[in-house]
Each structure stands twice: as C-alpha cells, then as structure tokens.
Design an enzyme around this catalytic site. Structure first.
Site, mmCIF file in Angstrom:
data_model
loop_
_atom_site.group_PDB
_atom_site.id
_atom_site.type_symbol
_atom_site.label_atom_id
_atom_site.label_comp_id
_atom_site.label_asym_id
_atom_site.label_seq_id
_atom_site.Cartn_x
_atom_site.Cartn_y
_atom_site.Cartn_z
ATOM 1 N N HIS A 102 0.790 -1.242 0.000
ATOM 2 C CA HIS A 102 0.000 0.000 0.000
ATOM 3 C C HIS A 102 0.816 1.282 0.000
ATOM 4 O O HIS A 102 0.252 2.369 -0.044
ATOM 5 C CB HIS A 102 -0.973 0.012 1.188
ATOM 6 C CG HIS A 102 -0.286 0.214 2.519
ATOM 7 N ND1 HIS A 102 0.234 -0.822 3.259
ATOM 8 C CD2 HIS A 102 -0.039 1.331 3.244
ATOM 9 C CE1 HIS A 102 0.762 -0.351 4.377
ATOM 10 N NE2 HIS A 102 0.626 0.953 4.382
HETATM 11 C C1 UD1 Z 1 -2.167 5.391 5.877
HETATM 12 C C2 UD1 Z 1 -0.918 5.952 6.529
HETATM 13 C C3 UD1 Z 1 0.200 4.920 6.448
HETATM 14 C C4 UD1 Z 1 -0.232 3.584 7.024
HETATM 15 C C5 UD1 Z 1 -1.538 3.138 6.396
HETATM 16 C C6 UD1 Z 1 -2.041 1.923 7.118
HETATM 17 C C7 UD1 Z 1 -0.573 8.389 6.350
HETATM 18 C C8 UD1 Z 1 0.134 9.461 5.640
HETATM 19 N N1 UD1 Z 1 -0.459 7.163 5.828
HETATM 20 O O1 UD1 Z 1 -1.880 5.181 4.500
HETATM 21 O O2 UD1 Z 1 1.307 5.378 7.194
HETATM 22 O O3 UD1 Z 1 0.774 2.645 6.738
HETATM 23 O O4 UD1 Z 1 -2.515 4.175 6.527
HETATM 24 O O5 UD1 Z 1 -2.952 1.201 6.356
HETATM 25 O O6 UD1 Z 1 -1.191 8.642 7.360
HETATM 26 N N2 UD1 Z 1 -9.335 4.485 1.708
HETATM 27 C C9 UD1 Z 1 -10.552 3.880 1.518
HETATM 28 N N3 UD1 Z 1 -11.134 3.279 2.597
HETATM 29 C C10 UD1 Z 1 -10.577 3.259 3.829
HETATM 30 C C11 UD1 Z 1 -9.316 3.851 3.996
HETATM 31 C C12 UD1 Z 1 -8.707 4.477 2.930
HETATM 32 O O7 UD1 Z 1 -11.106 3.884 0.429
HETATM 33 O O8 UD1 Z 1 -11.172 2.702 4.765
HETATM 34 C C13 UD1 Z 1 -8.708 5.192 0.583
HETATM 35 C C14 UD1 Z 1 -8.707 6.692 0.872
HETATM 36 O O9 UD1 Z 1 -9.872 7.305 0.411
HETATM 37 C C15 UD1 Z 1 -7.487 7.172 0.159
HETATM 38 C C16 UD1 Z 1 -6.573 5.954 0.129
HETATM 39 O O10 UD1 Z 1 -7.349 4.826 0.479
HETATM 40 O O11 UD1 Z 1 -7.804 7.549 -1.136
HETATM 41 C C17 UD1 Z 1 -5.404 6.107 1.057
HETATM 42 O O12 UD1 Z 1 -5.827 6.298 2.412
HETATM 43 P P1 UD1 Z 1 -4.953 7.200 3.422
HETATM 44 O O13 UD1 Z 1 -5.469 7.061 4.796
HETATM 45 O O14 UD1 Z 1 -4.790 8.573 2.870
HETATM 46 O O15 UD1 Z 1 -3.511 6.572 3.313
HETATM 47 P P2 UD1 Z 1 -3.032 5.052 3.426
HETATM 48 O O16 UD1 Z 1 -2.383 4.681 2.161
HETATM 49 O O17 UD1 Z 1 -4.153 4.230 3.934
HETATM 50 N N1 UDP Z 2 -3.782 -6.233 8.862
HETATM 51 C C1 UDP Z 2 -5.071 -6.753 8.959
HETATM 52 N N2 UDP Z 2 -5.696 -7.147 7.813
HETATM 53 C C2 UDP Z 2 -5.103 -7.061 6.591
HETATM 54 C C3 UDP Z 2 -3.800 -6.533 6.502
HETATM 55 C C4 UDP Z 2 -3.170 -6.110 7.669
HETATM 56 O O1 UDP Z 2 -5.620 -6.867 10.060
HETATM 57 O O2 UDP Z 2 -5.736 -7.452 5.606
HETATM 58 C C5 UDP Z 2 -3.113 -5.796 10.110
HETATM 59 C C6 UDP Z 2 -1.763 -6.436 10.344
HETATM 60 O O3 UDP Z 2 -1.913 -7.649 11.053
HETATM 61 C C7 UDP Z 2 -1.037 -5.367 11.143
HETATM 62 C C8 UDP Z 2 -1.625 -4.064 10.647
HETATM 63 O O4 UDP Z 2 -2.850 -4.416 10.005
HETATM 64 O O5 UDP Z 2 -1.317 -5.513 12.533
HETATM 65 C C9 UDP Z 2 -0.716 -3.401 9.667
HETATM 66 O O6 UDP Z 2 -1.373 -2.314 9.092
HETATM 67 P P1 UDP Z 2 -0.953 -1.695 7.694
HETATM 68 O O7 UDP Z 2 -0.144 -2.639 6.908
HETATM 69 O O8 UDP Z 2 -2.206 -1.171 7.100
HETATM 70 O O9 UDP Z 2 -0.118 -0.412 8.141
HETATM 71 P P2 UDP Z 2 1.425 -0.197 8.524
HETATM 72 O O10 UDP Z 2 1.788 -1.156 9.589
HETATM 73 O O11 UDP Z 2 2.226 -0.365 7.272
HETATM 74 O O12 UDP Z 2 1.464 1.224 8.965
#
Ligand code: UD1
Ligand code: UDP
Length: 356
Positions: free
Chosen positions: A203
């Site tokens: 991601h």
């Molecule tokens: C965010 C965090 C990242 C973390 C990740 C965990 C920041 C800058 N980034 O990245 O550090 O590793 O979360 O997963 O804070 N979206 C949906 N549905 C959801 C959530 C997100 O559609 O439930 C879409 C949003 O609309 C957006 C995109 O996914 O367009 C990215 O979401 P965003 O929270 O901005 O960043 P992540 O890539 O999720």
């Molecule tokens: N995770 C989850 N379901 C998934 C993928 C990840 O529950 O399909 C959990 C995973 O076990 C871990 C956390 O989400 O505890 C990691 O989150 P993510 O990879 O979104 O963010 P990051 O750690 O990179 O910030």
C-alpha cells in the site's frame, strides 16, 4: 477526600492504530482513577479497515469520530488538527496518547502541543531516513513535541538520544507483540488448511502511485512458484480499478479484501513467506517465524533484517524467488520486547501524571 481522576485521550484513525490501541486500552482499564476516551479521526472508514477491529478487539466506542478520510495530506491533517482541538478543549484531558506515524498521529499531537496538553507517543524513535515518506515527517515532528516517548528498541532509544531527546523516554517493547500474543494465547486465530502460499499486502505510495511500478510488482508475484494471496488495501484497489483500469486478472494471485485481524494473523501464520511493504506485517511475520520480503529500499525495523529473516528488495524484484528459496534462517524470540509493553506504558504514564 475524593481521589483525582485523570482524563486520558487516545487518538486512533488508521488500521494499525486500532490494533495498537487494543492492549493499551486494556492496560489503562486496570487503573480505576483513569477516565479513558477514544477518539477516531476517521482516516480509515471502510467496515473492514475500521469497525471490524472494534468488534474483534473489543475496542472502546469512540467518544467522537471525525471525518478526515480520503483527503489530501494537507486537508486531512488540517481537519484532524481542527477537530481534535475542539475535543481537547471540550474534554480538557490530562494527557493524550498518539500511535505511530500517520496523519492522525501528527494532527492530534500538534493540536495537543498548542494547548500544552502532555503527549505520550507510542512507537517513538523509529526512522527510515527517507523524508519522501509522509510517515517519516510525521514521526520526527511527533517525537519532537512529545513529553513521554515509548520506544520499542535500543535503536530507537539511541536515535532519540542522538536528536537530543533524553527525558521521559522509555524502552518498553512493541505493543503489537502484546496484542498478537494475547490473541494467539486465547486461540482466537482461526485454523487454516491451506499452507502452500505466499501472503502479500502492498500500500505504500512509492509502490502504488505509479502504474508501471505496481504492474511490475504484480507481474513478479504472478511468476512465483507458489500461489500468492494478496490482501488488497483500498488505496491499491482504487488505483488499480479506477485510475489504471487494470483488471485483477493474474493467474497466480488471489486477491482478497482487507482481512480482520484474526484472519490476517492466520494468513501470516500459515504462509511460506510474507511479501509486503507494511510496517506492522514485517514485525508480525518475524514474531510468527515467517520469512519476510519487504518491497522497500529501507525499513524502520532494521533488527528484522538480521539473519535473513527479512530482506529488502526494491529494484531487483526478480530476486524474490531466489530469496524465498533460502530457508536457513533463525529468529530471536525477544525481538521488540516480551509482550508487556502496554503495561509498562500505562505504569510510566500514570507515574508521570502523579508527579505533575
Ligand atoms: C495510511 C498511513 C500509512 C499507514 C496506512 C495503514 C498516512 C500518511 N499514511 O496510508 O502510514 O501505513 O494508513 O494502512 O497517514 N481508503 C478507503 N477506505 C478506507 C481507507 C482508505 O477507500 O477505509 C482510501 C482513501 O480514500 C485514500 C486511500 O485509500 O484515497 C489512502 O488512504 P490514506 O489514509 O490517505 O492513506 P493510506 O495509504 O491508507
Ligand atoms: N492487517 C489486517 N488485515 C489485513 C492486513 C493487515 O488486520 O488485511 C493488520 C496487520 O496484522 C497489522 C496491521 O494491520 O497488525 C498493519 O497495518 P498496515 O499494513 O495497514 O499499516 P502499517 O503497519 O504499514 O502502517
């Protein structure tokens, strides 16, 4: 005389923060003199990116959920800053807890700092030394405005010291290890029969925001010797479907929707290798003794790289198959603590509040 009650706010918003907050809520629930509030920034909002974790991990119902999801960095951080400020003024807590390095972390921490409300940062001191990552900016800034800093490793402790942060820094281990151990001990991780696959999540912007890069990753996974189960983050799915108009049609890859925490642990536990760019999954793979390949140029979790337990691959994706095949690796059971980080955090936080 009536004993003082301490108000503590915990701010969560993104998937890994729901997981990190779970053992923290449990640890603070043992203090009768704590009034604990949870605030959800709304950064993640899909059922299987948010509510599922509240259900599975018995998280407290948020006092309020903001609407900061799906916005640009500036808009999201600004909305969190404004929304959290209003709630801080309303509740007037003695302390705020923030987790990790997301926009929810810095937005909440900044609001608290300006109101002189003490900040406890969980997972402090981590660095990738790559300021192109939004998380690196978020975590450096959060560390420098925090009052209590909880670090998972000596490396993080030394890093903070090198930046002049020495006071109220506590080495406590990693809260993700606490919750993973609790779930494994309670046997709530489902059993799986299928054990012949690799497990993937991707991601990070540098792997997803460029169509050729993401296609290159998918094509590489598609040529591996075992099937790949790919839990697809909404960011990655939205880009593939809407921006790049690529069908999820890869013979060797089974795409599945984001999993709840228990199923995700089951997929991790039973796979032959984890291929990811997630921070949390690198650690969980390690604790579950699964080999990990991290599709990044650097990692904050450098200790996982020792003994070949985790390997960074970025440009030469064709090396993945060879790395998977090397099975001579050893794991250290004590990496990132002994699964009691949350208790240490709650105790040190209360000691800090009593002293004030
Ligand atoms: C965010 C965090 C990242 C973390 C990740 C965990 C920041 C800058 N980034 O990245 O550090 O590793 O979360 O997963 O804070 N979206 C949906 N549905 C959801 C959530 C997100 O559609 O439930 C879409 C949003 O609309 C957006 C995109 O996914 O367009 C990215 O979401 P965003 O929270 O901005 O960043 P992540 O890539 O999720
Ligand atoms: N995770 C989850 N379901 C998934 C993928 C990840 O529950 O399909 C959990 C995973 O076990 C871990 C956390 O989400 O505890 C990691 O989150 P993510 O990879 O979104 O963010 P990051 O750690 O990179 O910030």
């Amino acid at each position: 005389m009536k004993k003082k009650t301490y108000k503590i706010i915990s701010v969560i918003g993104a998937r890994p923060q729901f997981i990190k907050a779970s053992p923290i809520e449990l640890a603070f629930s043992k203090f009768e003199n704590v009034e604990f509030y949870s605030i959800h920034t709304g950064q993640h909002y899909d059922e299987n990116m948010s509510q599922i974790f509240f259900n599975q991990l018995n998280l407290k119902k948020p006092y309020k959920t903001l609407e900061s999801g799906g916005k640009s960095h500036a808009k999201q951080t600004a909305d969190i800053l404004i929304g959290i400020e209003e709630l801080l003024i309303e509740i007037m807590p003695d302390l705020i807890i923030v987790y990790g390095d997301t926009n929810s972390t810095i937005g909440a921490a900044l609001a608290a700092a300006k109101l002189h409300i003490p900040i406890a940062h969980i997972e402090a001191g981590l660095r990738s030394f790559n300021k192109q990552m939004p998380e690196e900016v978020n975590r450096i800034l959060t560390d420098h405005i925090s009052d209590l800093l909880f670090v998972p490793s000596e490396t993080a402790l030394n890093q903070l010291a090198s930046e002049g942060i020495n006071q109220d820094v506590y080495l406590c281990g990693d809260v993700m290890k606490d919750i993973m151990n609790i779930c494994l001990e309670q046997k709530i991780v489902p059993a799986q029969n299928n054990k012949n696959y690799y497990y993937t999540t991707i991601h990070r912007p540098y792997n997803t925001d460029n169509k050729d890069r993401l296609l290159h990753i998918l094509n590489t996974l598609n040529t591996l010797d075992k099937p790949v189960i790919f839990s697809i983050h909404p960011r990655t799915l939205n880009l593939l479907k809407n921006s790049y108009q690529i069908d999820l049609n890869f013979n060797n890859i089974a795409f599945i929707e984001p999993q709840g925490y228990f199923d995700n642990l089951a997929y991790l536990k039973n796979c032959d290798c984890v291929i990811t760019d997630s921070g949390g999954m690198q650690k969980e793979a390690y604790w579950l003794k699964r080999k990990c390949i991290t599709i990044r140029k650097e990692t904050e979790w450098t200790e996982t790289l020792e003994n070949g337990c985790n390997t960074l691959v970025f440009d030469n994706l064709s090396e993945i198959q060879k790395i998977i095949s090397d099975t001579n690796i050893q794991f250290d059971d004590t990496l990132y603590g002994t699964a009691n980080a949350s208790e240490i955090i709650a105790e040190k936080t209360m000691a800090y509040l009593y002293k004030k």
